[in-house]
Design an enzyme around this catalytic site. Structure first.
Site, PDB file in Angstrom:
ATOM      1  N   ASP A  68       0.822  -1.209   0.000  1.00  0.00           N
ATOM      2  CA  ASP A  68       0.000   0.000   0.000  1.00  0.00           C
ATOM      3  C   ASP A  68       0.856   1.259   0.000  1.00  0.00           C
ATOM      4  O   ASP A  68       0.526   2.246  -0.656  1.00  0.00           O
ATOM      5  CB  ASP A  68      -0.921   0.003   1.226  1.00  0.00           C
ATOM      6  CG  ASP A  68      -2.065  -0.995   1.102  1.00  0.00           C
ATOM      7  OD1 ASP A  68      -2.365  -1.406  -0.032  1.00  0.00           O
ATOM      8  OD2 ASP A  68      -2.653  -1.354   2.126  1.00  0.00           O
ATOM      9  N   ASP A 143      -3.896  10.714   3.875  1.00  0.00           N
ATOM     10  CA  ASP A 143      -4.173  11.620   4.984  1.00  0.00           C
ATOM     11  C   ASP A 143      -3.086  12.661   5.170  1.00  0.00           C
ATOM     12  O   ASP A 143      -1.983  12.561   4.641  1.00  0.00           O
ATOM     13  CB  ASP A 143      -4.358  10.830   6.287  1.00  0.00           C
ATOM     14  CG  ASP A 143      -3.263   9.793   6.518  1.00  0.00           C
ATOM     15  OD1 ASP A 143      -2.080  10.128   6.334  1.00  0.00           O
ATOM     16  OD2 ASP A 143      -3.587   8.647   6.876  1.00  0.00           O
ATOM     17  N   ALA A 184      -7.020   3.565   7.223  1.00  0.00           N
ATOM     18  CA  ALA A 184      -5.613   3.520   7.609  1.00  0.00           C
ATOM     19  C   ALA A 184      -5.440   4.097   9.010  1.00  0.00           C
ATOM     20  O   ALA A 184      -6.084   3.652   9.957  1.00  0.00           O
ATOM     21  CB  ALA A 184      -4.775   4.260   6.566  1.00  0.00           C
ATOM     22  N   LEU A 187      -8.564   5.033  11.093  1.00  0.00           N
ATOM     23  CA  LEU A 187      -9.325   3.930  11.690  1.00  0.00           C
ATOM     24  C   LEU A 187      -8.759   3.565  13.062  1.00  0.00           C
ATOM     25  O   LEU A 187      -9.507   3.338  14.017  1.00  0.00           O
ATOM     26  CB  LEU A 187      -9.293   2.722  10.763  1.00  0.00           C
ATOM     27  CG  LEU A 187     -10.092   1.492  11.200  1.00  0.00           C
ATOM     28  CD1 LEU A 187     -11.575   1.808  11.258  1.00  0.00           C
ATOM     29  CD2 LEU A 187      -9.822   0.320  10.262  1.00  0.00           C
ATOM     30  N   GLN A 242       4.499   9.382   4.789  1.00  0.00           N
ATOM     31  CA  GLN A 242       5.723   9.230   4.001  1.00  0.00           C
ATOM     32  C   GLN A 242       6.491  10.531   3.813  1.00  0.00           C
ATOM     33  O   GLN A 242       7.714  10.522   3.686  1.00  0.00           O
ATOM     34  CB  GLN A 242       5.382   8.638   2.629  1.00  0.00           C
ATOM     35  CG  GLN A 242       4.800   7.227   2.701  1.00  0.00           C
ATOM     36  CD  GLN A 242       4.450   6.669   1.340  1.00  0.00           C
ATOM     37  OE1 GLN A 242       4.237   7.415   0.373  1.00  0.00           O
ATOM     38  NE2 GLN A 242       4.370   5.352   1.240  1.00  0.00           N
TER      39      GLN A 242
END
EC number: 2.7.1.23
Length: 284
Positions: A68, A143, A184, A187, A242
């Site tokens: 992902d 996000d 992701a 949650l 990231q």
């Protein structure tokens, strides 16, 4: 004849042998394969290598080999030119992927036959304003997080939506998610699962130091403004987990929908809620 690009995360186990097999499958079914230069050299097919910058003008579809996180990275790179991506899972969860290594031939056949649909996913654009000047800007698929960087410290985020004051949240930070990102980090912070077929932004406080703070869902065309306050300077803005940017006290973060979306290739017979149950191990 279809021109298919292969963007590979070489750090994943079996990435190179899987890439070699996939190239052979694509060619066997009468299509052209183009591979990022590093991976093309590793599979012994340097003549197929092109730079990643050439993908949007050289291929019609991009196969992304990785997890992902790999898809998130390539989404930020290739969403703007509108390059459709099919994820082939070489990672752990593979929530965004549509195929596994063991069913690659079926994936190639379906793509070449046009047996798929294109799903557009909302992206968020974030700007950090300091002293009236934009100092950082980024776009993400999952996000945007505003958080403190040290254990035992707190940060206060004062939130406005379309210039209307909402509330302030003191705690570990604030997360602004797309529907894609709702499964992701959001949650795990208690945010809702949102179907990717609707365009909304989810605001989820991270470990708020108050009883009344709850996640909130707003329309995608609304703009969020967050004013950051803290008694320390260990603050960070992260995009998709990231990209990371250092924040300073009194920075202002603006988050809105980006001017373009990520295009994912999806199978018509694979429903979001089926994937949700399977990937998150929900009992049926």
């Amino acid at each position: 004849m279809k021109r298919i690009g292969l963007a590979v995360n070489p750090t994943k186990p079996n990435a190179i042998p899987v890439t070699k097999t996939l190239v052979e499958l694509i060619e066997r079914h009468g299509a052209h394969a183009f591979v990022d230069e590093e991976s093309a050299a590793k599979i012994g097919r340097p003549e197929l290598g092109i730079s990643q910058d050439q993908f949007p003008t050289s291929v019609e579809i991009l196969f992304v080999l990785g997890g992902d996180g790999t898809i998130l990275g390539f989404a930020r790179q290739f969403a703007k030119p509108g390059l459709p991506m099919l994820g082939i899972n070489l990672g752990h969860l593979g929530f965004l992927s549509e195929a596994e290594p063991e069913d690659m031939e079926n994936a190639v056949q379906r793509v070449l036959a046009g047996d798929y649909c294109l799903e557009e996913r909302l992206m968020l654009q974030a700007q950090v304003v300091r002293g009236g000047r934009v100092v950082h800007e980024a776009v993400g698929l999952n996000d945007v997080a505003i958080a403190k960087g040290s254990f035992g410290r707190m940060v206060t985020n004062r939130v406005y939506v379309d210039d209307m004051y909402v509330d302030q949240y003191t705690g570990d930070g604030l997360l602004l998610s797309t529907p894609t990102g709702s499964t992701a980090y959001s949650l795990s912070c208690g945010g809702p699962v949102v179907s990717p077929h609707i365009d909304v932004i989810v605001l989820t406080p991270i470990c708020p130091h108050t009883l009344h703070a709850r996640p909130m869902v707003i329309a995608a065309n609304q703009e969020v403004r967050v004013e950051v306050e803290a008694t320390h300077d260990e603050l960070v803005l992260s995009v998709d987990g990231q990209l990371f940017y250092e924040l300073e006290n009194h920075d202002v973060i603006h988050v809105r929908e980006a001017g373009y979306k990520t295009t994912l290739i999806k199978w018509r017979d694979r429903e979001f809620f089926d994937v949700l149950r399977r990937k998150l191990h929900v009992a049926t």
